[in-house]
Design a protein around this motif. Sequence first.
Motif, PDB file in Angstrom:
ATOM      1  N   GLU A 228       0.885  -1.281   0.197  1.00  0.00           N
ATOM      2  CA  GLU A 228       0.111   0.061  -0.012  1.00  0.00           C
ATOM      3  C   GLU A 228       0.723   1.412  -0.041  1.00  0.00           C
ATOM      4  OE1 GLU A 228      -2.665  -0.167   3.117  1.00  0.00           O
ATOM      5  OE2 GLU A 228      -3.533  -2.129   2.740  1.00  0.00           O
ATOM      6  N   TYR A 229       1.145   1.873  -1.124  1.00  0.00           N
ATOM      7  CA  TYR A 229       1.920   2.967  -1.104  1.00  0.00           C
ATOM      8  C   TYR A 229       1.473   4.184  -0.670  1.00  0.00           C
ATOM      9  CZ  TYR A 229       5.099   0.203  -4.426  1.00  0.00           C
ATOM     10  OH  TYR A 229       5.907  -0.584  -5.045  1.00  0.00           O
ATOM     11  N   SER A 230       2.498   4.953  -0.087  1.00  0.00           N
ATOM     12  CA  SER A 230       2.229   6.295   0.316  1.00  0.00           C
ATOM     13  C   SER A 230       3.722   6.990   0.481  1.00  0.00           C
ATOM     14  CB  SER A 230       1.586   6.564   1.629  1.00  0.00           C
ATOM     15  OG  SER A 230       2.622   5.767   2.664  1.00  0.00           O
ATOM     16  N   ARG A 231       3.817   8.224   0.160  1.00  0.00           N
ATOM     17  CA  ARG A 231       4.839   9.109   0.564  1.00  0.00           C
ATOM     18  C   ARG A 231       5.432   9.316   1.859  1.00  0.00           C
ATOM     19  NH1 ARG A 231       7.703  11.515  -3.410  1.00  0.00           N
ATOM     20  NH2 ARG A 231       9.031  13.262  -3.220  1.00  0.00           N
ATOM     21  N   ILE A 232       6.505   8.788   2.297  1.00  0.00           N
ATOM     22  CA  ILE A 232       6.894   9.134   3.538  1.00  0.00           C
ATOM     23  C   ILE A 232       8.271   9.622   3.784  1.00  0.00           C
ATOM     24  CG2 ILE A 232       5.920   6.514   4.113  1.00  0.00           C
ATOM     25  CD1 ILE A 232       8.769   5.611   4.230  1.00  0.00           C
ATOM     26  N   ASN A 233       8.380  10.149   4.690  1.00  0.00           N
ATOM     27  CA  ASN A 233       9.691  10.895   5.003  1.00  0.00           C
ATOM     28  C   ASN A 233      10.788   9.845   5.795  1.00  0.00           C
ATOM     29  OD1 ASN A 233      11.879  12.325   6.380  1.00  0.00           O
ATOM     30  ND2 ASN A 233      10.763  14.126   6.565  1.00  0.00           N
ATOM     31  N   LEU A 234      11.689   9.217   4.927  1.00  0.00           N
ATOM     32  CA  LEU A 234      12.635   8.295   5.196  1.00  0.00           C
ATOM     33  C   LEU A 234      13.549   8.604   6.400  1.00  0.00           C
ATOM     34  CD1 LEU A 234      13.317   5.230   4.667  1.00  0.00           C
ATOM     35  CD2 LEU A 234      15.021   6.200   3.079  1.00  0.00           C
ATOM     36  N   THR A 235      13.607   9.820   6.408  1.00  0.00           N
ATOM     37  CA  THR A 235      14.832  10.561   7.476  1.00  0.00           C
ATOM     38  C   THR A 235      14.025  10.164   8.657  1.00  0.00           C
ATOM     39  OG1 THR A 235      15.796  12.104   6.082  1.00  0.00           O
ATOM     40  CG2 THR A 235      16.163  12.385   8.233  1.00  0.00           C
ATOM     41  N   LEU A 236      12.794  10.803   9.082  1.00  0.00           N
ATOM     42  CA  LEU A 236      12.092  10.611  10.160  1.00  0.00           C
ATOM     43  C   LEU A 236      11.877   9.175  10.656  1.00  0.00           C
ATOM     44  CD1 LEU A 236       9.287  13.295   9.969  1.00  0.00           C
ATOM     45  CD2 LEU A 236      11.310  13.598  11.192  1.00  0.00           C
ATOM     46  N   LEU A 237      11.598   8.259   9.731  1.00  0.00           N
ATOM     47  CA  LEU A 237      11.441   6.836   9.744  1.00  0.00           C
ATOM     48  C   LEU A 237      12.582   6.217  10.670  1.00  0.00           C
ATOM     49  CD1 LEU A 237       9.500   4.465   7.747  1.00  0.00           C
ATOM     50  CD2 LEU A 237      11.623   3.548   8.324  1.00  0.00           C
ATOM     51  N   LEU A 238      13.920   6.575  10.063  1.00  0.00           N
ATOM     52  CA  LEU A 238      14.812   5.994  10.441  1.00  0.00           C
ATOM     53  C   LEU A 238      15.557   6.453  11.937  1.00  0.00           C
ATOM     54  CD1 LEU A 238      17.074   5.592   7.006  1.00  0.00           C
ATOM     55  CD2 LEU A 238      16.006   3.581   8.332  1.00  0.00           C
ATOM     56  N   GLU A 239      15.369   7.784  12.198  1.00  0.00           N
ATOM     57  CA  GLU A 239      15.335   8.032  13.322  1.00  0.00           C
ATOM     58  C   GLU A 239      14.500   7.828  14.385  1.00  0.00           C
ATOM     59  OE1 GLU A 239      14.593  12.555  12.738  1.00  0.00           O
ATOM     60  OE2 GLU A 239      16.860  12.962  11.805  1.00  0.00           O
ATOM     61  N   GLN A 240      13.345   7.468  14.186  1.00  0.00           N
ATOM     62  CA  GLN A 240      12.582   6.799  15.084  1.00  0.00           C
ATOM     63  C   GLN A 240      12.773   5.507  15.348  1.00  0.00           C
ATOM     64  OE1 GLN A 240      10.072   7.983  16.873  1.00  0.00           O
ATOM     65  NE2 GLN A 240       9.238   6.283  17.707  1.00  0.00           N
ATOM     66  N   LEU A 241      13.315   4.908  14.226  1.00  0.00           N
ATOM     67  CA  LEU A 241      13.603   3.283  14.492  1.00  0.00           C
ATOM     68  C   LEU A 241      15.013   3.227  15.252  1.00  0.00           C
ATOM     69  CD1 LEU A 241      12.886   0.454  13.659  1.00  0.00           C
ATOM     70  CD2 LEU A 241      14.626   0.792  11.586  1.00  0.00           C
ATOM     71  N   THR A 242      16.051   4.103  15.139  1.00  0.00           N
ATOM     72  CA  THR A 242      17.002   4.079  15.867  1.00  0.00           C
ATOM     73  C   THR A 242      16.674   4.507  17.561  1.00  0.00           C
ATOM     74  OG1 THR A 242      17.767   6.262  15.215  1.00  0.00           O
ATOM     75  CG2 THR A 242      18.577   4.448  14.104  1.00  0.00           C
ATOM     76  N   TYR A 243      15.836   5.193  17.808  1.00  0.00           N
ATOM     77  CA  TYR A 243      15.220   5.568  19.100  1.00  0.00           C
ATOM     78  C   TYR A 243      14.536   4.291  19.674  1.00  0.00           C
ATOM     79  CZ  TYR A 243      12.757   7.818  22.953  1.00  0.00           C
ATOM     80  OH  TYR A 243      12.399   8.119  23.965  1.00  0.00           O
ATOM     81  N   MET A 265      12.536  11.931   1.068  1.00  0.00           N
ATOM     82  CA  MET A 265      11.371  11.510   0.848  1.00  0.00           C
ATOM     83  C   MET A 265      11.332  10.209   0.044  1.00  0.00           C
ATOM     84  SD  MET A 265       9.565  13.498   2.499  1.00  0.00           S
ATOM     85  CE  MET A 265       8.126  13.042   2.328  1.00  0.00           C
ATOM     86  N   LEU A 266      10.437   9.299   0.215  1.00  0.00           N
ATOM     87  CA  LEU A 266      10.224   7.925  -0.623  1.00  0.00           C
ATOM     88  C   LEU A 266       8.729   7.459  -0.739  1.00  0.00           C
ATOM     89  CD1 LEU A 266      11.878   5.587  -1.815  1.00  0.00           C
ATOM     90  CD2 LEU A 266      12.010   4.716   0.471  1.00  0.00           C
ATOM     91  N   LYS A 267       8.505   7.030  -1.906  1.00  0.00           N
ATOM     92  CA  LYS A 267       7.289   6.709  -1.929  1.00  0.00           C
ATOM     93  C   LYS A 267       7.429   4.773  -1.831  1.00  0.00           C
ATOM     94  CE  LYS A 267       3.341   6.445  -5.234  1.00  0.00           C
ATOM     95  NZ  LYS A 267       2.921   6.932  -6.427  1.00  0.00           N
ATOM     96  N   CYS A 268       6.681   4.379  -0.854  1.00  0.00           N
ATOM     97  CA  CYS A 268       6.774   3.119  -0.578  1.00  0.00           C
ATOM     98  C   CYS A 268       5.603   2.741   0.715  1.00  0.00           C
ATOM     99  CB  CYS A 268       8.253   2.625   0.168  1.00  0.00           C
ATOM    100  SG  CYS A 268       8.305   3.548   1.472  1.00  0.00           S
ATOM    101  N   ASP A 269       5.519   1.471   0.844  1.00  0.00           N
ATOM    102  CA  ASP A 269       4.558   0.863   1.910  1.00  0.00           C
ATOM    103  C   ASP A 269       5.363   1.209   3.248  1.00  0.00           C
ATOM    104  OD1 ASP A 269       3.323  -0.737   3.717  1.00  0.00           O
ATOM    105  OD2 ASP A 269       2.301  -1.841   2.095  1.00  0.00           O
ATOM    106  N   ALA A 270       4.822   2.012   3.952  1.00  0.00           N
ATOM    107  CA  ALA A 270       5.605   2.644   4.980  1.00  0.00           C
ATOM    108  C   ALA A 270       5.812   1.276   6.001  1.00  0.00           C
ATOM    109  CB  ALA A 270       4.696   3.705   5.650  1.00  0.00           C
ATOM    110  N   ASP A 271       4.565   0.751   6.247  1.00  0.00           N
ATOM    111  CA  ASP A 271       4.930  -0.379   7.340  1.00  0.00           C
ATOM    112  C   ASP A 271       5.721  -1.436   6.996  1.00  0.00           C
ATOM    113  OD1 ASP A 271       2.781   0.901   9.066  1.00  0.00           O
ATOM    114  OD2 ASP A 271       1.264  -0.324   8.057  1.00  0.00           O
ATOM    115  N   LYS A 272       5.679  -1.761   5.605  1.00  0.00           N
ATOM    116  CA  LYS A 272       6.566  -3.057   5.233  1.00  0.00           C
ATOM    117  C   LYS A 272       7.998  -2.456   5.034  1.00  0.00           C
ATOM    118  CE  LYS A 272       3.091  -5.792   4.215  1.00  0.00           C
ATOM    119  NZ  LYS A 272       1.973  -4.906   4.457  1.00  0.00           N
TER     120      LYS A 272
END
Length: 377
Positions: A228-243, A265-272
């Motif tokens: 399920e594609y959406s546009r996400i902020n990959l920077t924030l995703l990785l920062e949250q993951l490392t935290y 920014m990246l267009k992808c399935d955020a959860d996956k």
Amino acid sequence: MSKKKQANSNDYRQLRTKVFAKTALMLFAAIFIMSIIYKVFLRGRFADAAVGFLSKVVFSGDYDTAYRVYQVIFRNNMELFLMAAALVLFLIVLRVYSNSVTRYFDEINRGIDALIEENTGDIILPSELASTEVKINSIKHTLEQRKLAAELAEQRKNDLVVYLAHDLKTPLTSVIGYLTLLRDEKQISEELREKYLSISLDKAERLEDLINEFFEITRFNLTNITLEYSRINLTLLLEQLTYEFGPMLSEKNLICSLEIPQNLMLKCDADKMQRVFDNLLRNAVNYSFADSTIRIAAMQKESCLSIRITNRGNTIPQEKLARIFEQFYRLDNARGSRSGGAGLGLAIAKEIVELHGGTITARSENEMIEFEVILPL
């Protein structure tokens, strides 16, 4: 036209030419034989032969009687005998021709039977069926490879179930043992009680991890991954993951260094995609040397994005590195290790990345381990 298609076309053209030549030869032979029979009947040679045969064999030298019988039986029914001779000749020619053509179908059926029976060795067909032979052998080899892969996957899965069953029993025994001590020991100190409870909790958490691995195996085998594609902020995703990985990192005194541009920014399935980087980072933590640094770097390359996760750990041998993305393959087979997962994390990560049209690779040398994910922008 490709070389393979051109070769197949040439083979079929040769087969058609051979079948046409056989057909023409059979028709020519039939016409030639019919013309000979017709001439024999018309020129009276058949009559002389028939009367001679009757007079000698049937009427004991009585030529006149033999001739009269011939006139009644044969001469007055000449057209009928010609038609009968033509019909017999036609059936003979048809039989010979059909045998020569159906031989190819018999050979193909023989090859298919050998394919079904799973005979060893390649299937051999006549030269006219060379392209069919190649296709049947290609199917045979593909089926053999799939069967072998299925057997290996099933064996790995069975081994994994045995390992997990052993892992389930070990912490469960510990939990039961310490809880029994807490129940039976009436005069136990608070310090010892706290220690027993802490050990029991740790073993119970290990049980939960193993049960989750069983569910992971079931989900991986029974469901198809859809995006399920959406546009996400990959920077924030990785920062949250490392935290979120802070407690796991602190257990081994690890530092996670994030080198990524702001607001990438990246267009992808955020959860996956979060699951991909979760699995990769968890793998890095499990196999990192204590007091070392895990480096996550991202950079844009033309129309794609490269994310690299690098850590210091024991060099992975090439033979293990080649199988690291296989289902149920565990780098560390030690059953007592908390890092010994179900062997699905990297396999699932690879499937998710490839569904996004990307690639994932692993490298290891000089006590450095690096995973690189390349995704299209």
